[in-house]
Design an enzyme around this catalytic site. Structure first.
Site, PDB file in Angstrom:
ATOM      1  N   ASP A 125      -8.362  19.066 -14.563  1.00  0.00           N
ATOM      2  CA  ASP A 125      -8.624  17.696 -14.996  1.00  0.00           C
ATOM      3  C   ASP A 125      -8.239  17.632 -16.474  1.00  0.00           C
ATOM      4  OD1 ASP A 125      -9.737  15.325 -15.972  1.00  0.00           O
ATOM      5  OD2 ASP A 125     -11.440  15.391 -14.592  1.00  0.00           O
TER       6      ASP A 125
ATOM      7  N   TYR B  36     -16.893  17.061 -15.176  1.00  0.00           N
ATOM      8  CA  TYR B  36     -17.258  15.639 -15.223  1.00  0.00           C
ATOM      9  C   TYR B  36     -18.300  15.351 -14.137  1.00  0.00           C
ATOM     10  CZ  TYR B  36     -16.700  10.572 -14.749  1.00  0.00           C
ATOM     11  OH  TYR B  36     -16.913   9.227 -14.660  1.00  0.00           O
TER      12      TYR B  36
ATOM     13  N   ARG C 109       0.833  -1.207   0.000  1.00  0.00           N
ATOM     14  CA  ARG C 109       0.000   0.000   0.000  1.00  0.00           C
ATOM     15  C   ARG C 109       0.866   1.255   0.000  1.00  0.00           C
ATOM     16  NH1 ARG C 109      -1.739   1.452   4.575  1.00  0.00           N
ATOM     17  NH2 ARG C 109      -2.380  -0.621   5.263  1.00  0.00           N
TER      18      ARG C 109
ATOM     19  N   LYS D  67      -8.857   6.445 -19.317  1.00  0.00           N
ATOM     20  CA  LYS D  67      -9.198   6.945 -20.644  1.00  0.00           C
ATOM     21  C   LYS D  67      -7.974   6.913 -21.566  1.00  0.00           C
ATOM     22  CE  LYS D  67     -12.965   7.501 -18.307  1.00  0.00           C
ATOM     23  NZ  LYS D  67     -13.282   8.733 -17.596  1.00  0.00           N
TER      24      LYS D  67
HETATM   25  C1  LIG Z   1     -13.771   9.207 -16.328  1.00  0.00           C
HETATM   26  C2  LIG Z   1     -13.431  10.565 -15.846  1.00  0.00           C
HETATM   27  C3  LIG Z   1     -13.154  10.821 -14.504  1.00  0.00           C
HETATM   28  C4  LIG Z   1     -13.284   9.745 -13.429  1.00  0.00           C
HETATM   29  O1  LIG Z   1     -12.333   8.748 -13.568  1.00  0.00           O
HETATM   30  P1  LIG Z   1     -12.584   7.193 -13.166  1.00  0.00           P
HETATM   31  O2  LIG Z   1     -11.319   6.552 -13.604  1.00  0.00           O
HETATM   32  O3  LIG Z   1     -13.799   6.724 -13.882  1.00  0.00           O
HETATM   33  O4  LIG Z   1     -12.770   7.189 -11.686  1.00  0.00           O
HETATM   34  C5  LIG Z   1     -12.807  12.096 -14.135  1.00  0.00           C
HETATM   35  N1  LIG Z   1     -12.735  13.107 -15.043  1.00  0.00           N
HETATM   36  C6  LIG Z   1     -13.006  12.907 -16.343  1.00  0.00           C
HETATM   37  C7  LIG Z   1     -12.930  14.044 -17.297  1.00  0.00           C
HETATM   38  C8  LIG Z   1     -13.362  11.633 -16.787  1.00  0.00           C
HETATM   39  O5  LIG Z   1     -13.655  11.445 -18.079  1.00  0.00           O
END
Ligand SMILES: *Cc1c(COP(=O)(O)O)cnc(C)c1O
Length: 401
Positions: A190, A118, A65, A215
């Site tokens: 983000d 998001y 961890r 992503k």
């Molecule tokens: C998918 C996404 C998230 C969240 O991420 P997870 O891996 O699904 O927890 C946050 N911000 C954006 C822009 C996203 O597309």
């Protein structure tokens, strides 16, 4: 960390900041295995590490961890991609956001975020943090005066997302960083939609970059993960402690898959952008489409700003159908190459109906998405196949009207 280790890390970071992006993506934190010469570092699928004597750790490894060599390699890679001092890898994008906010906020603090952030970020801030006494305001980030007037004496964080999801709004990171810093805020970007191949928020003045590595960074729709990259040592310490104490770490196999994906990020983003541009141009001349939301089109209100802060325009676009909800839904259910699924950023093309899929969590809130909008994550398939797929699907959708 000893000062000798720190010196070594700084030297390495400096070197990895000066090489080109694609070189960093392939080599940072990914040295070959010195004992066997294996080009690809092994996956350290181990929860604990043998000590030489009580407290005698080998290279600082104690319990998984707190640290794991595969995860550490990914973290070095992530830091190099964004040109930051510290990368931290998490079990998901939302786990990264949660650890960041819990690490730097306390009850009574306030967050300002964009009105098309998001949906999961909004849900986390409104429903989880709200219950613990952290308040928020939702504003149009493209209007600086609105942003400024939402900042109170309790505001600690300015949360920026550009391009935004799903309407691909572009906001000026450098300008928002200035506004945020003038008020003493931590400016978070983000960067999931652009990826570090196209946009580097830290270089534009942001303090923290957030990624859902699920992503584009992972890029193959086979792993969930998240990341933070930041420069401030004290903030790093706080967030690292939050992750260690609360436990949202990425597993070794997940870290390996993410590292593997990152190595092709640069070429993938080139093709994602080229394919998306072709699809956007096709739709921009189609009478069934009211609006194409793609920053690579001259007609997009954020086009010139995007051209200065991004190196390409990315693989995401959204469409508003003139025929309304019925046609939009029919289109989303008629494509064949574009598969109907949530998520984005993978090699395969996906179509999504935000109002009931990705953005269902914000239905009825100020972040709700219009019912005539669909979102495309344009993949790496042959562009002719993608074009004929959407052409056939739009014909079919219009017949259902
Ligand atoms: C998918 C996404 C998230 C969240 O991420 P997870 O891996 O699904 O927890 C946050 N911000 C954006 C822009 C996203 O597309």
């Amino acid at each position: 960390m000893s000062s000798a280790q720190n010196d070594k890390k700084n030297k390495k970071n400096k070197k990895s900041r000066t090489s080109g992006f694609a070189t960093r993506a392939i080599h940072a934190g990914q040295d070959f295995d010195p004992t066997t010469g294996a080009v690809i570092p092994p996956i350290y699928q181990s929860s604990t590490f043998v000590q030489t004597h009580i407290g005698g750790l080998r290279n600082g490894f104690e319990y998984g961890r707190g640290g794991n060599p595969t995860r550490n390699g990914l973290e070095e890679q992530l830091a190099a991609l964004e040109g930051g001092r510290h990368g931290i890898s998490f079990a998901s994008g939302l786990a990264a956001e949660d650890a960041l906010l819990r690490g730097i906020l306390k009850p009574g603090d306030h967050i300002v975020l964009g009105n098309d952030a998001y949906g999961g970020t909004y849900r986390l801030i409104a429903r989880i943090f709200g219950a613990w006494g952290v308040t928020h305001s939702v504003v149009d980030m493209s209007n600086l005066r609105t942003v400024q007037s939402a900042i109170t004496e309790n505001t600690r964080v300015l949360w920026v997302e550009t391009p935004s999801n799903p309407l691909m709004k572009i906001t000026d990171i450098a300008e928002l960083a200035e506004v945020g810093h003038a008020a003493g805020l931590t400016v978070v970007v983000d960067n999931t939609f652009a990826s570090p191949a196209l946009q580097n928020p830290l270089a534009l003045g942001a303090d923290v970059v957030v990624h859902s590595t699920t992503k584009y960074l992972g890029g193959h729709s086979d792993v969930i993960g998240g990341a933070l990259v930041l420069n401030d040592d004290e903030m790093h310490e706080k967030v690292r402690f939050m992750q260690f104490a609360a436990g949202a770490v990425s597993a070794p196999m997940d870290a390996f898959l993410t590292s593997r994906g990152i190595k092709t990020l640069d070429v993938r983003m080139q093709r994602h952008s080229d394919n998306a541009q072709a699809i956007a141009e096709y739709f921009s001349e189609h009478s069934a489409i009211e609006t194409v939301y793609y920053p690579g089109l001259d007609s997009h209100p954020g086009h010139s700003l995007a051209a200065t802060q991004m190196s390409r325009f990315g693989g995401m676009l959204s469409l508003a159908f003139a025929g309304g909800e019925k046609v939009a839904r029919a289109f989303a259910e008629s494509t064949r190459v574009f598969q109907l699924a949530e998520s984005l950023g993978g090699i395969e093309s996906l179509v999504n109906y935000p109002a009931e899929m990705t953005h269902a969590s914000v239905a009825g809130t100020e972040l709700a998405v219009p019912a005539n909008v669909i979102r495309l994550s344009v993949g790496l398939e042959s562009v002719d196949d993608l074009l004929s797929d959407v052409d056939r699907a739009i014909g079919k959708a219009l017949k259902k009207r």
